[in-house]
Scaffold this motif. Structure first.
Motif, PDB file in Angstrom:
ATOM      1  N   ALA A  91       0.842  -1.204   0.000  1.00  0.00           N
ATOM      2  CA  ALA A  91       0.000   0.000   0.000  1.00  0.00           C
ATOM      3  C   ALA A  91       0.869   1.243   0.000  1.00  0.00           C
ATOM      4  CB  ALA A  91      -0.927  -0.003   1.214  1.00  0.00           C
ATOM      5  N   LYS A  92       1.925   1.205   0.786  1.00  0.00           N
ATOM      6  CA  LYS A  92       2.866   2.336   0.818  1.00  0.00           C
ATOM      7  C   LYS A  92       3.507   2.554  -0.543  1.00  0.00           C
ATOM      8  CE  LYS A  92       7.049   1.954   1.684  1.00  0.00           C
ATOM      9  NZ  LYS A  92       8.350   1.922   0.947  1.00  0.00           N
ATOM     10  N   LYS A 128      -0.908   4.511  -1.380  1.00  0.00           N
ATOM     11  CA  LYS A 128      -2.205   4.430  -0.717  1.00  0.00           C
ATOM     12  C   LYS A 128      -2.106   4.881   0.748  1.00  0.00           C
ATOM     13  CE  LYS A 128      -4.150   2.735  -4.377  1.00  0.00           C
ATOM     14  NZ  LYS A 128      -5.108   3.556  -5.180  1.00  0.00           N
ATOM     15  N   GLN A 129      -3.251   5.227   1.311  1.00  0.00           N
ATOM     16  CA  GLN A 129      -3.317   5.677   2.693  1.00  0.00           C
ATOM     17  C   GLN A 129      -3.700   4.508   3.608  1.00  0.00           C
ATOM     18  OE1 GLN A 129      -5.202  10.007   2.571  1.00  0.00           O
ATOM     19  NE2 GLN A 129      -6.406   8.581   1.373  1.00  0.00           N
ATOM     20  N   ILE A 130      -3.248   4.607   4.858  1.00  0.00           N
ATOM     21  CA  ILE A 130      -3.540   3.571   5.844  1.00  0.00           C
ATOM     22  C   ILE A 130      -4.102   4.248   7.089  1.00  0.00           C
ATOM     23  CG2 ILE A 130      -2.630   1.633   7.185  1.00  0.00           C
ATOM     24  CD1 ILE A 130      -0.212   1.719   5.124  1.00  0.00           C
ATOM     25  N   TYR A 137       5.263   6.220   4.285  1.00  0.00           N
ATOM     26  CA  TYR A 137       3.957   5.670   4.629  1.00  0.00           C
ATOM     27  C   TYR A 137       2.967   6.804   4.878  1.00  0.00           C
ATOM     28  CZ  TYR A 137       5.740   0.931   5.090  1.00  0.00           C
ATOM     29  OH  TYR A 137       6.273  -0.306   4.828  1.00  0.00           O
ATOM     30  N   LYS A 138       1.864   6.780   4.156  1.00  0.00           N
ATOM     31  CA  LYS A 138       0.789   7.751   4.359  1.00  0.00           C
ATOM     32  C   LYS A 138      -0.177   7.185   5.402  1.00  0.00           C
ATOM     33  CE  LYS A 138       1.099   9.558  -0.353  1.00  0.00           C
ATOM     34  NZ  LYS A 138       0.383   9.767  -1.634  1.00  0.00           N
ATOM     35  N   ILE A 142     -10.623   8.775   2.744  1.00  0.00           N
ATOM     36  CA  ILE A 142     -10.431   7.411   2.246  1.00  0.00           C
ATOM     37  C   ILE A 142     -10.742   7.289   0.767  1.00  0.00           C
ATOM     38  CG2 ILE A 142     -12.762   6.538   2.770  1.00  0.00           C
ATOM     39  CD1 ILE A 142     -11.221   3.998   3.878  1.00  0.00           C
ATOM     40  N   GLN A 143      -9.922   6.489   0.088  1.00  0.00           N
ATOM     41  CA  GLN A 143     -10.083   6.249  -1.338  1.00  0.00           C
ATOM     42  C   GLN A 143      -9.954   4.754  -1.621  1.00  0.00           C
ATOM     43  OE1 GLN A 143      -7.427   8.716  -3.670  1.00  0.00           O
ATOM     44  NE2 GLN A 143      -7.691  10.467  -2.307  1.00  0.00           N
ATOM     45  N   GLU A 144     -10.384   4.374  -2.789  1.00  0.00           N
ATOM     46  CA  GLU A 144     -10.298   2.969  -3.190  1.00  0.00           C
ATOM     47  C   GLU A 144      -8.859   2.478  -3.112  1.00  0.00           C
ATOM     48  OE1 GLU A 144     -11.557   0.120  -7.000  1.00  0.00           O
ATOM     49  OE2 GLU A 144     -12.071   2.249  -6.961  1.00  0.00           O
ATOM     50  N   ASP A 197      -7.107   2.052  -0.386  1.00  0.00           N
ATOM     51  CA  ASP A 197      -6.506   2.369   0.909  1.00  0.00           C
ATOM     52  C   ASP A 197      -6.717   1.210   1.875  1.00  0.00           C
ATOM     53  OD1 ASP A 197      -5.730   4.875  -0.004  1.00  0.00           O
ATOM     54  OD2 ASP A 197      -7.407   5.944   0.935  1.00  0.00           O
ATOM     55  N   ALA A 236     -11.961   0.179  -0.014  1.00  0.00           N
ATOM     56  CA  ALA A 236     -10.698   0.060   0.702  1.00  0.00           C
ATOM     57  C   ALA A 236     -10.514  -1.368   1.201  1.00  0.00           C
ATOM     58  CB  ALA A 236     -10.657   1.028   1.883  1.00  0.00           C
TER      59      ALA A 236
END
Length: 210
Positions: free
Chosen positions: A38-39, A43-45, A79-80, A126-128, A130, A156
């Motif tokens: 994801a990182k 993508k966001q976590i 990392y987000k 949040i987005q797809e 994540d 997500a």
């Protein structure tokens, strides 16, 4: 007193060791790698939980967000990560009551505002693709369940770190790491959750140093 303390220490540590030895290591490795990928994909976590689990969520976000940075590494991908822990936002959302969610198209159950404290923060960002990472010893915290359901609706990925028998979160999340204990054994569950937290962090920090 000393003898009782020693006896308790032996029992406590034996319970922790038993739970650690029963962790699904393949699943744990998959979860860590999913966070890493994801990182890499930008993508966001989002980490969230209540009480002691709230502290673990905040700690995880701090470790992954700051602790994985390598001095002198040019163009490192960071990392987000976000812990849904804004005190102002949490209390404002809880104070607003259930209506923001019951009047909208939100999955889950809302009996009062507190049930939406994580959804209310997460939905702004949040987005797809994540990751929503919920932490709950019982696996039945309604605000955690609602957040996992909302994240799934948004496309997500969902991960749960749970204890006892896993609760409802175990069946909602796509991946659920279970620390199996008797109901109510919070001390053991949270201690092992911190071990899992540091496994994930130390592994991913090591990846960044390669």
């Amino acid at each position: 007193m000393k003898q009782k303390s020693l006896e308790f220490a032996k029992i406590f540590l034996s319970q922790i060791n038993k739970c650690v030895n029963e962790i699904d290591l393949d699943l744990l490795a998959d979860v860590a790698l999913e966070i890493y990928h994801a990182k890499e994909a930008g993508k966001q976590i989002f980490f969230f939980g209540n009480g002691g689990s709230h502290s673990i969520a905040t700690h995880l976000a701090c470790d992954l967000g700051k602790g994985t940075k390598v001095n002198g590494k040019i163009n490192q991908t960071f990392y987000k990560v976000f812990a849904l822990d804004s005190e102002a936002w949490l209390t404002a959302q809880a104070n607003d009551g259930k209506e923001p969610f019951t009047l909208g198209d939100y999955p889950g159950t809302y009996n009062h505002g507190y049930d939406g404290i994580f959804v209310g923060q997460m939905e702004n960002f949040i987005q797809e693709g994540d990751i929503a990472f919920g932490i709950s010893s019982s696996g039945n915290s309604q605000n955690v369940l609602n957040a996992l359901l909302f994240a799934k609706k948004k496309g997500a990925k969902t991960i749960a770190l749970v204890g006892f028998d896993g609760g409802k979160a175990k069946s909602i999340a796509e991946k659920a790491i279970l620390v199996k204990t008797e109901p109510g054994n919070y001390g053991i569950v949270e201690a092992v959750h911190e071990i899992i937290h540091h496994y994930i962090y130390e592994l991913l920090k090591g990846f960044e140093k390669q």
